[in-house]
Design a protein around this motif. Structure first.
Motif, mmCIF file in Angstrom:
data_model
loop_
_atom_site.group_PDB
_atom_site.id
_atom_site.type_symbol
_atom_site.label_atom_id
_atom_site.label_comp_id
_atom_site.label_asym_id
_atom_site.label_seq_id
_atom_site.Cartn_x
_atom_site.Cartn_y
_atom_site.Cartn_z
ATOM 1 N N HIS A 1 -8.061 -6.633 -5.643
ATOM 2 C CA HIS A 1 -7.012 -6.556 -4.625
ATOM 3 C C HIS A 1 -7.089 -5.253 -3.849
ATOM 4 N N GLY A 2 -7.121 -4.139 -4.536
ATOM 5 C CA GLY A 2 -7.157 -2.852 -3.858
ATOM 6 C C GLY A 2 -8.375 -2.050 -4.256
ATOM 7 N N THR A 3 -8.942 -1.352 -3.303
ATOM 8 C CA THR A 3 -10.071 -0.454 -3.563
ATOM 9 C C THR A 3 -9.780 0.882 -2.915
ATOM 10 N N ILE B 1 0.831 -1.203 0.000
ATOM 11 C CA ILE B 1 0.000 0.000 0.000
ATOM 12 C C ILE B 1 0.869 1.257 0.000
ATOM 13 N N VAL B 2 1.849 1.300 0.890
ATOM 14 C CA VAL B 2 2.639 2.526 1.036
ATOM 15 C C VAL B 2 3.681 2.689 -0.060
ATOM 16 N N THR B 3 4.003 1.602 -0.771
ATOM 17 C CA THR B 3 4.992 1.712 -1.854
ATOM 18 C C THR B 3 4.354 1.756 -3.227
ATOM 19 N N THR C 1 -12.265 -8.148 -0.010
ATOM 20 C CA THR C 1 -11.331 -7.231 -0.648
ATOM 21 C C THR C 1 -10.416 -6.618 0.394
ATOM 22 N N ARG C 2 -9.431 -5.849 -0.059
ATOM 23 C CA ARG C 2 -8.429 -5.303 0.856
ATOM 24 C C ARG C 2 -8.767 -3.879 1.277
ATOM 25 N N LEU D 1 0.269 -2.183 -4.509
ATOM 26 C CA LEU D 1 -1.039 -2.829 -4.476
ATOM 27 C C LEU D 1 -1.732 -2.650 -5.825
ATOM 28 N N THR D 2 -2.270 -3.731 -6.359
ATOM 29 C CA THR D 2 -2.894 -3.703 -7.676
ATOM 30 C C THR D 2 -4.338 -3.236 -7.583
ATOM 31 N N PHE D 3 -4.688 -2.241 -8.398
ATOM 32 C CA PHE D 3 -6.053 -1.758 -8.539
ATOM 33 C C PHE D 3 -6.562 -2.130 -9.929
ATOM 34 N N ALA D 4 -7.854 -2.022 -10.123
ATOM 35 C CA ALA D 4 -8.461 -2.452 -11.388
ATOM 36 C C ALA D 4 -7.833 -1.748 -12.589
#
Length: 748
Positions: free
Chosen positions: A226-228, A24-26, A460-461, A29-32
């Motif tokens: 994965h990420g929202t 998340i901080v780097t 989800t994350r 994290l994969t988003f759509a």
């Protein structure tokens, strides 16, 4: 720390690291939108120009002829779209092209002819007799019948009252969800299978919706997340990008990433309910409530929905005679729905204003009035069923203690600070109905041959996500937190049903499923560890316990075997499976025995101390406290994050958030978030806020936990109460801006 049965806890409640925090901080994290597929196209949606209209014709030929455009679809192709326009920017068509710039140019080439009607933007105007029909309901702009809750004899209750107060207050502001990430979906097809990477609060519900709309079996529909970048209720079901992305991809024969631009998603996405309330309240001179009668009107926008605003007085105030009616108002704006809470935040604000007014009428200190009227027993008064958790009064008293309410309270307008600003203090507490067990949830755990644990989460994350599940798994199997790993999450192909993160149900419900799965693993391991094979413990399974990677004799912990040794003896896969249990009492509550059904309500409270500049109308938070019953804290870091963020979001609701529309065109003027800014540490300095997590051990949740996301953010009325206490005027709407304050003081 021990559980409800007296066993000491080794992992639960500790400051365990988040599995994906480094990503998340780097930025890892994969988003759509990040998903790349060979030949990927880029999609855009065309929104309607008018708030109320009918499409008479649409011509996409020029857009289709533009070089680089690979597919165009319209409302005729998308079953969830319509030619009946109910708000500005309602979806009309979509294109997929080789790049975003080409897609944007193609939208300008689509020719749409409208028969323009008369829109209604203001909910009060929509309710007037003879108002133009918004098109949501037939021949009316208000839900044909209200949603009603009633018990006792309200009419008789009012005859027993010494004082009857009747007021209309609101509106509690309607506002957009203010997400970082808009609606995005990346879709592609492989044969008759569709794959879709979505932005969602949980991929299983949109998977089912997408399969239904495409008329496909569930095993042919594959969703991933994965990420929202924020959901808050706006991404709970099927976003406006998922179905058109899949249709564009099928038509173009290539992967498509469809992203809604900022203006579009802030308009067509779900907006927090805007509501007002009429309440008639009867009380004895000593403060005893004899009757409550209330009507709530929610600005439901183009879906006309209504929220459960009346749950707050019903669940919090002691009164035998109660009636509430909830009406939905249809307007030609984007639809309304949950924003981090279905309606308790707005309902708390509106109801608490009347409570404060009644306290003033009775000349009772507001804190003492709450002590008088708040429920005293762990029983839901409407059904006489036990509550899984009971902490209303504890939360109230803790907030009052920390803020110093008794010492600092004064009559409204009675205290001026040395710098000339007006001092005010306010408090609020309530029972919140969110955070209980719900939804279809399943958990699958793989015990690895070296004694470590791997699980895949169907959620989800966001909001703590897999970390809390990992803690429950580690505690139950008896390994350390770092021996448990989350392999994947939000992947409908490799995980069991995870429902979605809404209603603050994630940790309690999915955690229950994984606790059952972990106990399944534990049972299998103990059966082998108790055996007579070389190196095993030669006892019975019930004589064993496990902690920190060791399975040992309860009577003599020095005699143990490691999980790794047991797995070596098994020499085959160990898989744990589980589904969540039903909402039942897992321990006795008062006179109610374990095994019976109950009702979820959790206590929460907040208190605020403010300084108000009577010349500028500026409000400064001097002190702020957020108190919450967490049942049992599972993941301490994310729980603290929820509560600290709750402080900010409560300030935002009280002081900042608002939707501002052009009353003629219906255009949302604040689509660039100018009217829903986020508070910063300049607004609520870190040294001026405090959080307190009470642990009452919920009678239903795994290890006594329950959800906290919604109770953490819905108590902003304490800020408005503090402002009203400072200025000795009644502000009954939000947001409380400097202009609002000056007008209340007769200066604006």
């Amino acid at each position: 720390m021990v559980d409800e049965f007296g066993a000491e806890l080794a992992v639960i409640g500790k400051r365990n690291p988040d599995y994906v925090a480094p990503d998340i901080v780097t930025g890892g994290l994969t988003f759509a939108e990040d998903v790349m597929r060979p030949g990927k196209l880029y999609g855009r949606i065309l929104g309607a120009k008018y708030a109320r209209a009918k499409i008479t014709s649409i011509n996409t030929s020029r857009a289709e002829a533009l070089e680089g455009v690979k597919a165009v679809i319209t409302y005729k192709d998308v079953s969830t779209w319509s030619d009946n326009i109910l708000c500005v920017d309602q979806e009309v068509a979509a294109v997929a092209a080789v790049d975003e710039e080409t897609a944007e140019r193609a939208l300008d080439l689509i020719e749409v002819v409208y028969a323009v009607g008369v829109s209604v933007i203001d909910p009060d105007e929509a309710m007037k007799p003879g108002a133009p029909n918004t098109g949501v309901f037939a021949n009316t702009n208000v839900t044909p019948t209200p949603s009603t809750v009633t018990y006792g004899d309200v009419a008789k209750g009012f005859t027993e009252a010494d004082v009857v107060l009747e007021e209309t207050v609101g509106y509690a502001a309607r506002h957009t969800h203010n997400q970082i990430e808009p609606f995005v979906a990346t879709a592609w097809w492989e044969g008759d299978n569709v794959f879709c990477w979505v932005t969602s609060q949980g991929p299983f519900i949109p998977k089912a919706a997408l399969a239904s709309l495409l008329k496909m079996p569930l095993n042919k529909v594959h969703l991933y997340n994965h990420g929202t970048g924020g959901g808050f209720g706006n991404k709970a079901v099927l976003s406006s990008a998922n179905l058109p992305a899949a249709l564009l991809s099928r038509k173009a024969g290539k992967p498509v990433t469809l992203k809604t631009p900022l203006r579009l998603y802030t308009v067509i996405g779900v907006h927090k309910y805007g509501g007002k309330m009429r309440m008639k309240l009867g009380a004895k001179n000593d403060g005893t409530l004899t009757a409550i009668e209330c009507e709530f009107w929610n600005d439901g926008g183009n879906n006309g929905v209504r929220g459960s605003f009346g749950d707050v007085p019903q669940s919090t105030w002691k009164c035998a005679n109660f009636k509430s009616d909830h009406w939905g108002i249809a307007t030609n704006k984007g639809g309304a729905g949950a924003w981090r809470c279905v309606a308790h935040n707005g309902g708390s604000f509106l109801s608490d204003l009347i409570l404060e007014k009644m306290a003033a009428r009775l000349k009772i200190n507001p804190l003492e009035f709450r002590r008088k009227i708040f429920l005293t027993e762990p029983i839901f008064q409407q059904t006489n069923r036990p509550l899984f958790s009971w902490s209303l009064r504890q939360c109230l008293e803790k907030a009052a203690e920390v803020i110093g309410y008794s010492a600092k309270y004064h009559e409204p307008g009675a205290r001026t600070l040395q710098d000339g600003r007006l001092h005010g203090i306010g408090i609020h507490a309530r029972c919140d109905g969110h955070g209980g067990m719900s939804g279809n949830r399943g958990g699958i755990i793989n015990m690895c041959e070296d004694g470590t644990v791997l699980f895949n989460s169907g959620s989800t994350r966001i909001m703590g996500g897999p970390g809390a599940l990992g803690a429950i798994i580690a505690e139950t199997i008896g390994v350390t937190f770092d021996q448990v790993s989350c392999g994947d999450w939000g992947n409908t192909d490799v995980s069991s049903e995870g429902a979605f993160q809404g209603g603050s149900t994630h940790t309690i419900s999915l955690g229950a499923a994984f606790m059952v799965a972990a106990n399944d693993v534990r049972t299998q391991l103990f059966a082998v560890a108790a055996g007579s094979a070389t190196g095993m413990l030669k006892t019975t399974p019930d004589a064993l316990d496990a902690k920190e990677g060791k399975i040992f004799l309860k009577a003599d912990p020095t005699k143990f075997v490691t999980h790794a040794a047991v797995m070596a003896a098994i020499a085959q896969p160990v898989i744990g499976r589980g589904v969540r249990w039903e909402p039942i009492l897992r321990k006795a509550v008062g006179t109610f025995a374990a095994g019976g059904t109950g009702v979820h309500r959790t206590g929460c409270a907040a208190a605020a101390e403010v300084a108000v500049d009577p010349e500028t109308g500026e409000v400064e938070i001097l002190n702020y406290v957020n108190v919450l019953d967490c049942g049992r804290v599972i993941d301490r870091i994310s729980s603290e994050g929820q509560m600290l963020a709750g402080l900010q979001l409560e300030y935002n609701q009280a002081m900042l958030y608002d939707d501002v529309y052009d009353p003629i065109t219906g255009i949302l003027l604040g689509f660039n978030h100018i009217h829903d800014k986020m508070a910063t540490t300049m607004d609520i300095p870190e040294d001026k806020n405090q959080i307190f997590m009470l642990e009452t051990i919920d009678a239903n949740g795994p290890y006594g936990c329950h959800g906290i996301g919604e109770p953490a953010i819905g108590k902003y009325c304490c800020i408005v109460n503090a402002v009203n206490n400072a200025i000795n005027k009644w502000i009954v709407t939000t947001p409380v801006t400097p202009r609002t304050v000056l007008r209340a003081l007769g200066k604006g």
